[in-house]
Motif scaffolding. Structure first.
Motif, mmCIF file in Angstrom:
data_model
loop_
_atom_site.group_PDB
_atom_site.id
_atom_site.type_symbol
_atom_site.label_atom_id
_atom_site.label_comp_id
_atom_site.label_asym_id
_atom_site.label_seq_id
_atom_site.Cartn_x
_atom_site.Cartn_y
_atom_site.Cartn_z
ATOM 1 N N GLY A 59 0.783 -1.228 0.000
ATOM 2 C CA GLY A 59 0.000 0.000 0.000
ATOM 3 C C GLY A 59 0.816 1.281 0.000
ATOM 4 O O GLY A 59 0.270 2.372 -0.184
ATOM 5 N N CYS B 103 -4.433 -5.294 4.605
ATOM 6 C CA CYS B 103 -5.106 -4.054 4.994
ATOM 7 C C CYS B 103 -6.098 -3.645 3.905
ATOM 8 O O CYS B 103 -5.770 -3.663 2.719
ATOM 9 N N HIS B 105 -7.155 -0.816 3.279
ATOM 10 C CA HIS B 105 -6.888 0.481 2.671
ATOM 11 C C HIS B 105 -6.204 0.260 1.326
ATOM 12 O O HIS B 105 -6.849 0.293 0.293
ATOM 13 N N GLY B 107 -3.622 -2.377 1.021
ATOM 14 C CA GLY B 107 -3.089 -3.735 0.868
ATOM 15 C C GLY B 107 -1.781 -4.102 1.537
ATOM 16 O O GLY B 107 -1.201 -5.129 1.203
ATOM 17 N N CYS B 108 -1.283 -3.301 2.472
ATOM 18 C CA CYS B 108 -0.100 -3.747 3.217
ATOM 19 C C CYS B 108 -0.515 -4.847 4.190
ATOM 20 O O CYS B 108 -1.684 -5.073 4.424
ATOM 21 N N CYS B 126 1.742 0.966 7.090
ATOM 22 C CA CYS B 126 1.890 1.839 5.930
ATOM 23 C C CYS B 126 1.324 3.240 6.160
ATOM 24 O O CYS B 126 1.998 4.234 5.911
ATOM 25 N N ASP B 128 -0.664 3.849 9.207
ATOM 26 C CA ASP B 128 -1.222 3.770 10.557
ATOM 27 C C ASP B 128 -2.687 3.352 10.586
ATOM 28 O O ASP B 128 -3.462 3.836 11.416
ATOM 29 N N PRO B 143 -8.289 2.879 6.560
ATOM 30 C CA PRO B 143 -9.146 1.817 6.004
ATOM 31 C C PRO B 143 -10.631 2.125 6.154
ATOM 32 O O PRO B 143 -11.043 2.684 7.176
#
Ligand code: FES
Lengths: 152, 170
Positions: A59, B103, B105, B107-108, B126, B128, B143
């Protein structure tokens, strides 16, 4: 993110969140029969490593195509060429650049590089499908992502 | 002379091959609706695609623990082994929950209690992003939806995980 259509579409919508570049440095040659296999092996595992690293930090990072150069090339000249890549990259809001590589000759030129060198010592495995190799990838991905995070 | 002979053979071979490919393609066109119906790879898999993740149900605790397993993924061009990850725990009702660490948001990979200042939460390094233990995204962090949840089943005391779905659609 990968430098691929789907990811880039996402990137363009969410630029402000993606500020880190992963650009592997991969040497190439077909001279010296006795060395080609080793270099191509390193190329293979660096590709796997870089893709796994991207997955971990997807990300906020963009994994772009590897910077490829002839193994015997003059490194200072390569750095000049590399800077043209970096100039292009910095048209977008990227703040951090990381260059993973197995090629230790960069180490001496580290200070002139337009980003952060991540030199990894090579691991020799028989089989890239092996548990041993997966473990190696896993551990290194975790450590290197921690390193990258320390820059954020 | 033997050279000539070889060439002929090669051409014949090519001819055979090309005819073969053409025939195969035609068959493929005719057959495709049927293939769609029977080929497991193309089937939207609800069940049958569970993998043993190597965790005994008795070893699942209230604390989310990471598990990894491998599945074979086939897309249009490649077949590859892909590592899947989940956080597994038992909730207050003693139900097994398996959450995807990806995640929602951008994708981390999130980690459980990854931030010292936010114990009892999933944390994304990535931007927070944070999620409560049941996967609900915490307002005010990037997210906008909960962590996805894997479908699961238990066989012989072992945990099997299937596909991950957005919450509420599992
Ligand atoms: S990718 Fe997790 S908060 Fe942005």
């Amino acid at each position: 993110m990968q430098w691929q259509q789907d990811d880039i579409k996402k990137y363009v919508q969410a630029k402000e969140y993606i500020d880190t570049i992963i650009m592997p440095l991969q040497p190439f040659h077909l001279t010296k029969d006795e060395k080609i296999a080793q270099t191509s092996y390193e190329n293979e595992i660096l590709t796997i490593f870089s893709n796994e690293l991207e997955k971990e930090l997807s990300g906020r990072t963009m994994r772009i195509p590897s910077y490829t150069y002839v193994r015997s090339a003059d490194k200072e000249k390569e750095i000049e060429r590399m800077k043209t890549w970096v100039t292009d990259i910095q048209e977008q809001p990227f703040e951090h650049l990381f260059f993973p590589t197995f090629d230790m000759t960069w180490k001496k030129h580290e200070i002139n590089l337009p980003g952060n060198l991540i030199w990894l010592p090579v691991t020799q495995v028989e089989e890239i499908q092996s548990k041993e190799f997966k473990k190696w990838i896993h551990e290194n991905v975790l450590q290197v992502s921690e390193l990258i995070r320390s820059y954020w | 002379m033997s050279d000539k002979k070889k060439q002929v053979t090669r051409r014949q071979f090519l001819n055979y091959t090309l005819t073969g490919v053409g025939g195969f393609m035609a068959a493929g066109l005719l057959m495709s609706p049927l293939r769609m119906a029977i080929d497991p790879v193309l089937q939207p898999s609800g069940d049958g695609d569970y993998a043993n993740v190597g965790l005994a149900v008795d070893d699942i605790t209230k604390d989310p623990q990471p598990v990894e397993w491998e599945i074979e993924q086939v897309d249009a061009w490649y077949k590859s082994d892909v590592t899947q990850k989940a956080f597994v725990f038992k909730d207050d009702k003693d139900e097994i929950v398996a959450l995807s660490p990806k995640c929602t948001h951008l994708g981390c990979m999130v980690s459980w209690e990854g931030s010292e200042s936010h114990p009892d939460q999933f944390y994304c390094p990535c931007h927070d992003g944070r999620f409560t233990k049941d996967g609900t995204n915490i307002e005010g962090t990037p997210p906008t939806e909960p962590l996805h949840e894997y479908e699961h089943k238990v066989e012989d005391g072992m945990l099997f995980l299937g596909k991950a779905y957005p919450r509420g659609e599992a």
